[in-house]
Design a protein around this motif. Structure first.
Motif, PDB file in Angstrom:
ATOM      1  N   PHE A 193       0.836  -1.206   0.000  1.00  0.00           N
ATOM      2  CA  PHE A 193       0.000   0.000   0.000  1.00  0.00           C
ATOM      3  C   PHE A 193       0.873   1.258   0.000  1.00  0.00           C
ATOM      4  O   PHE A 193       0.632   2.189  -0.781  1.00  0.00           O
ATOM      5  N   ILE A 194       1.892   1.281   0.840  1.00  0.00           N
ATOM      6  CA  ILE A 194       2.759   2.467   0.928  1.00  0.00           C
ATOM      7  C   ILE A 194       3.508   2.690  -0.377  1.00  0.00           C
ATOM      8  O   ILE A 194       3.591   3.817  -0.882  1.00  0.00           O
ATOM      9  N   LEU A 195       4.058   1.615  -0.946  1.00  0.00           N
ATOM     10  CA  LEU A 195       4.802   1.753  -2.204  1.00  0.00           C
ATOM     11  C   LEU A 195       3.916   2.257  -3.333  1.00  0.00           C
ATOM     12  O   LEU A 195       4.381   2.986  -4.219  1.00  0.00           O
ATOM     13  N   SER A 196       2.638   1.920  -3.298  1.00  0.00           N
ATOM     14  CA  SER A 196       1.721   2.379  -4.347  1.00  0.00           C
ATOM     15  C   SER A 196       1.495   3.884  -4.276  1.00  0.00           C
ATOM     16  O   SER A 196       1.003   4.489  -5.243  1.00  0.00           O
ATOM     17  N   HIS A 197       1.846   4.512  -3.154  1.00  0.00           N
ATOM     18  CA  HIS A 197       1.666   5.950  -2.979  1.00  0.00           C
ATOM     19  C   HIS A 197       2.979   6.721  -3.076  1.00  0.00           C
ATOM     20  O   HIS A 197       3.007   7.925  -2.832  1.00  0.00           O
ATOM     21  N   LEU A 198       4.053   6.021  -3.449  1.00  0.00           N
ATOM     22  CA  LEU A 198       5.347   6.676  -3.592  1.00  0.00           C
ATOM     23  C   LEU A 198       5.787   6.620  -5.045  1.00  0.00           C
ATOM     24  O   LEU A 198       5.147   5.989  -5.887  1.00  0.00           O
ATOM     25  N   ASN A 199       6.922   7.259  -5.342  1.00  0.00           N
ATOM     26  CA  ASN A 199       7.299   7.485  -6.741  1.00  0.00           C
ATOM     27  C   ASN A 199       8.191   6.410  -7.350  1.00  0.00           C
ATOM     28  O   ASN A 199       8.679   6.582  -8.470  1.00  0.00           O
ATOM     29  N   GLY A 200       8.429   5.310  -6.661  1.00  0.00           N
ATOM     30  CA  GLY A 200       9.234   4.232  -7.240  1.00  0.00           C
ATOM     31  C   GLY A 200      10.718   4.507  -7.281  1.00  0.00           C
ATOM     32  O   GLY A 200      11.458   3.830  -8.011  1.00  0.00           O
ATOM     33  N   LYS A 201      11.198   5.461  -6.511  1.00  0.00           N
ATOM     34  CA  LYS A 201      12.609   5.793  -6.478  1.00  0.00           C
ATOM     35  C   LYS A 201      13.435   4.588  -6.031  1.00  0.00           C
ATOM     36  O   LYS A 201      13.014   3.827  -5.160  1.00  0.00           O
ATOM     37  N   HIS A 202      14.615   4.402  -6.621  1.00  0.00           N
ATOM     38  CA  HIS A 202      15.511   3.327  -6.198  1.00  0.00           C
ATOM     39  C   HIS A 202      15.797   3.458  -4.709  1.00  0.00           C
ATOM     40  O   HIS A 202      16.114   4.534  -4.214  1.00  0.00           O
ATOM     41  N   GLY A 203      15.694   2.348  -3.998  1.00  0.00           N
ATOM     42  CA  GLY A 203      15.968   2.345  -2.569  1.00  0.00           C
ATOM     43  C   GLY A 203      14.736   2.513  -1.696  1.00  0.00           C
ATOM     44  O   GLY A 203      14.798   2.299  -0.479  1.00  0.00           O
ATOM     45  N   THR A 204      13.591   2.897  -2.306  1.00  0.00           N
ATOM     46  CA  THR A 204      12.388   3.154  -1.516  1.00  0.00           C
ATOM     47  C   THR A 204      11.891   1.887  -0.824  1.00  0.00           C
ATOM     48  O   THR A 204      11.537   1.904   0.353  1.00  0.00           O
ATOM     49  N   ARG A 205      11.864   0.786  -1.549  1.00  0.00           N
ATOM     50  CA  ARG A 205      11.367  -0.463  -0.974  1.00  0.00           C
ATOM     51  C   ARG A 205      12.203  -0.870   0.245  1.00  0.00           C
ATOM     52  O   ARG A 205      11.649  -1.250   1.284  1.00  0.00           O
ATOM     53  N   GLU A 206      13.526  -0.778   0.119  1.00  0.00           N
ATOM     54  CA  GLU A 206      14.400  -1.156   1.225  1.00  0.00           C
ATOM     55  C   GLU A 206      14.188  -0.243   2.436  1.00  0.00           C
ATOM     56  O   GLU A 206      14.169  -0.705   3.592  1.00  0.00           O
ATOM     57  N   LYS A 207      14.019   1.056   2.178  1.00  0.00           N
ATOM     58  CA  LYS A 207      13.809   1.995   3.284  1.00  0.00           C
ATOM     59  C   LYS A 207      12.474   1.726   3.983  1.00  0.00           C
ATOM     60  O   LYS A 207      12.402   1.667   5.222  1.00  0.00           O
ATOM     61  N   VAL A 208      11.401   1.528   3.222  1.00  0.00           N
ATOM     62  CA  VAL A 208      10.085   1.285   3.814  1.00  0.00           C
ATOM     63  C   VAL A 208      10.084  -0.012   4.604  1.00  0.00           C
ATOM     64  O   VAL A 208       9.522  -0.083   5.715  1.00  0.00           O
ATOM     65  N   LEU A 209      10.712  -1.042   4.076  1.00  0.00           N
ATOM     66  CA  LEU A 209      10.787  -2.326   4.794  1.00  0.00           C
ATOM     67  C   LEU A 209      11.480  -2.175   6.138  1.00  0.00           C
ATOM     68  O   LEU A 209      10.996  -2.688   7.160  1.00  0.00           O
ATOM     69  N   GLU A 210      12.594  -1.472   6.158  1.00  0.00           N
ATOM     70  CA  GLU A 210      13.338  -1.281   7.407  1.00  0.00           C
ATOM     71  C   GLU A 210      12.499  -0.523   8.427  1.00  0.00           C
ATOM     72  O   GLU A 210      12.470  -0.877   9.617  1.00  0.00           O
ATOM     73  N   VAL A 211      11.807   0.512   7.976  1.00  0.00           N
ATOM     74  CA  VAL A 211      10.986   1.313   8.892  1.00  0.00           C
ATOM     75  C   VAL A 211       9.813   0.495   9.418  1.00  0.00           C
ATOM     76  O   VAL A 211       9.505   0.521  10.616  1.00  0.00           O
ATOM     77  N   LEU A 212       9.153  -0.252   8.545  1.00  0.00           N
ATOM     78  CA  LEU A 212       8.021  -1.072   8.990  1.00  0.00           C
ATOM     79  C   LEU A 212       8.467  -2.141   9.983  1.00  0.00           C
ATOM     80  O   LEU A 212       7.769  -2.425  10.970  1.00  0.00           O
ATOM     81  N   ASP A 213       9.627  -2.750   9.756  1.00  0.00           N
ATOM     82  CA  ASP A 213      10.139  -3.763  10.685  1.00  0.00           C
ATOM     83  C   ASP A 213      10.402  -3.161  12.066  1.00  0.00           C
ATOM     84  O   ASP A 213      10.223  -3.831  13.089  1.00  0.00           O
ATOM     85  N   ARG A 214      10.808  -1.912  12.090  1.00  0.00           N
ATOM     86  CA  ARG A 214      11.207  -1.277  13.342  1.00  0.00           C
ATOM     87  C   ARG A 214      10.071  -0.538  14.037  1.00  0.00           C
ATOM     88  O   ARG A 214      10.047  -0.430  15.268  1.00  0.00           O
ATOM     89  N   LYS A 215       9.107  -0.033  13.250  1.00  0.00           N
ATOM     90  CA  LYS A 215       8.116   0.882  13.824  1.00  0.00           C
ATOM     91  C   LYS A 215       6.686   0.356  13.813  1.00  0.00           C
ATOM     92  O   LYS A 215       5.763   1.086  14.210  1.00  0.00           O
ATOM     93  N   THR A 216       6.471  -0.864  13.339  1.00  0.00           N
ATOM     94  CA  THR A 216       5.101  -1.388  13.311  1.00  0.00           C
ATOM     95  C   THR A 216       5.008  -2.754  13.977  1.00  0.00           C
ATOM     96  O   THR A 216       6.004  -3.459  14.113  1.00  0.00           O
ATOM     97  N   LYS A 217       3.788  -3.098  14.366  1.00  0.00           N
ATOM     98  CA  LYS A 217       3.520  -4.408  14.970  1.00  0.00           C
ATOM     99  C   LYS A 217       2.076  -4.792  14.639  1.00  0.00           C
ATOM    100  O   LYS A 217       1.192  -3.926  14.593  1.00  0.00           O
ATOM    101  N   THR A 218       1.855  -6.072  14.384  1.00  0.00           N
ATOM    102  CA  THR A 218       0.502  -6.551  14.128  1.00  0.00           C
ATOM    103  C   THR A 218      -0.188  -6.848  15.456  1.00  0.00           C
ATOM    104  O   THR A 218       0.240  -7.716  16.208  1.00  0.00           O
TER     105      THR A 218
END
Length: 463
Positions: free
Chosen positions: A429-454
């Protein structure tokens, strides 16, 4: 001849046209509408003196409106971009009583750095090597900052009794969490990919592709927009950029802080962690902090926090006032002598005053003395009043070309009307709202791993 072969031949011809470097501190080179500013003092690691910053200032005035793209780089590519202020030269001035000469240099430098941050023409700084202190400041505010695998970005001012200046308080205060405070206090270097993920660099490009990038920039037809430059850099950027190298558990530890004394206490507690990486990191970080200037550590923490509510121009004013007070202290002499003379300096000069953080009884009093009292000489930086090419700002004007911040990612996730049941769903969902810049997927994954919980089968942000 194939297109690829033609491109390679054109790049070879471009490289052959490069000037033979003379003894000039800065090489100013024009080709195909590109204006190149090449730092060229390898014997002194491109350290900052008036002979380096004044030519850049003068050339930018000469090129005003004439070049389609500007490039700032080093003749020591792969080794050194700039190692910061020439401390030996500064100390020589002070020993001769030429204190105002140092302040004149700082005035010209800060004014130049601010102007470079707000030029209407695209300006690219290529950090292909060491970028340290003011050597980082000369490029960190421009519209495009490129890191490579050779980048080592650091502000080790606490090692010499100073604080991050050259507007770096503005930069550090806007990084995710407390990362900027950690970098400012410790002076630890960031390698290229980490500088990119942190937002210090806007792009990551392998050094082997820099020549191709310059060739493609030269081929852009006028007029060249910032979008054109961004697209060009993205096209030569690496599409498999590694994720941040710092483990998430250490990033979580970094984000817990209060006063400097509390940081020392927290690091001691982290040494009891069940996580071996955190334990080793805490031991290493605490041992390092205990070697640094205690007064600087207190000032740096308050300085970076305050810069978070200031414009870039106000940060330069703030830096100017602060530097004047710090460079006349015994701590500065001790720090510089220790670095420039190494073991020979031990025993020949006094140590830090006070020597340890435990000897500081009132951190707030130190903060008031350095950050709330006026300096003897104000900067008077003109921002957006009498000059059309130096507007002031509270966020970098070309922030859209950087990776998303933690706040950006949080805002997108929490704006969703969907109930995301996993990080995979949230990531898509987050990637669908961003511009596809190189490195975006890796950055979002790291943040979600650190800042979210189910929680209860719903992905939630945890502050």
């Amino acid at each position: 001849m194939s297109t690829n072969a033609s491109d390679r031949l054109a790049m070879i011809n471009l490289q052959l046209q490069q000037p033979k470097f003379s003894e000039s501190a800065v090489i100013c080179y024009e080709h195909d509408g590109i204006g190149e500013l090449i730092l060229n003092c390898p014997s002194r690691l491109n350290t900052m003196r008036m002979d380096l910053i004044a030519p850049i200032r003068d050339q930018l005035t000469k090129w005003n409106g004439k070049m389609k793209v500007l490039v700032l780089k080093s003749s020591s590519a792969g080794k050194t971009f700039s190692a910061g202020v020439d401390l030996k030269h500064m100390m020589e001035n002070m020993s001769k009583g030429q204190h105002n000469d140092n302040l004149d240099f700082i005035t010209v430098g800060y004014t130049l750095f601010h102007r470079m941050a707000s030029l209407p023409r695209p300006l690219i700084a290529i950090f292909d090597g060491i970028a340290m202190g003011s050597g980082a400041g000369i490029g960190v505010h421009v519209s495009f900052r490129i890191a490579t695998e050779n980048t080592k970005f650091a502000m080790p001012e606490s090692k010499i009794g100073l604080a991050p200046d050259s507007g770096l308080g503005f930069t550090f205060s806007r990084l995710d969490g407390s990362l900027g405070i950690y970098l400012g206090l410790t002076g630890f270097p960031l390698k290229g990919t980490d500088a990119f993920h942190a937002g210090i660099a806007t792009h990551y490009v392998p050094s082997t592709r820099i020549a191709e990038l310059e060739h493609r920039l030269a081929s852009l037809p006028r007029p060249v927009t910032h979008d054109d430059v961004n697209d060009t850099i993205e096209n030569v950027s690496n599409d498999s950029i590694p994720p941040p190298s710092m483990p998430s558990e250490i990033r979580r530890a970094i984000d817990r802080y209060d006063s400097v004394r509390a940081i020392f206490t927290a690091l001691k507690e982290e040494q009891m962690s069940s996580s071996e990486p955190v334990k080793q990191w805490a031991q290493r970080t605490l041992a390092h902090l205990q070697t640094l200037c205690p007064t600087s550590l207190v000032v740096i923490l308050a300085h970076i926090r305050r810069c978070g509510s200031l414009t870039l121009g106000q940060c330069f004013d703030h830096d100017y006032s602060l530097v004047q007070k710090l460079i006349i202290r015994p701590d500065f002499y001790h720090g510089v002598h220790t670095i420039t003379r190494g073991s020979k300096a031990r025993g020949s000069v006094v140590g830090w005053q006070p020597a340890t953080i435990e000897e500081i009884e009132d951190e707030r009093a130190i903060v008031r003395g350095f950050l709330s009292t006026p300096s003897t000489r104000p900067l008077h930086l003109v921002c957006g009043i009498n000059t059309s090419d130096a507007p002031d700002f509270t966020e970098y004007p070309y922030r859209q070309y950087m990776l998303p911040s933690e706040h950006d990612i949080k805002d997108i996730l929490e704006a969703s009307t969907e109930r995301h049941t996993s990080r995979t769903s949230g990531l898509d969902f987050i990637l669908s709202h961003l511009n596809g810049k190189h490195g975006t997927r890796e950055k979002v994954l790291e943040v979600l791993d650190r800042k979210t919980k189910t929680i209860d089968r719903v992905l939630k942000w945890i502050d």
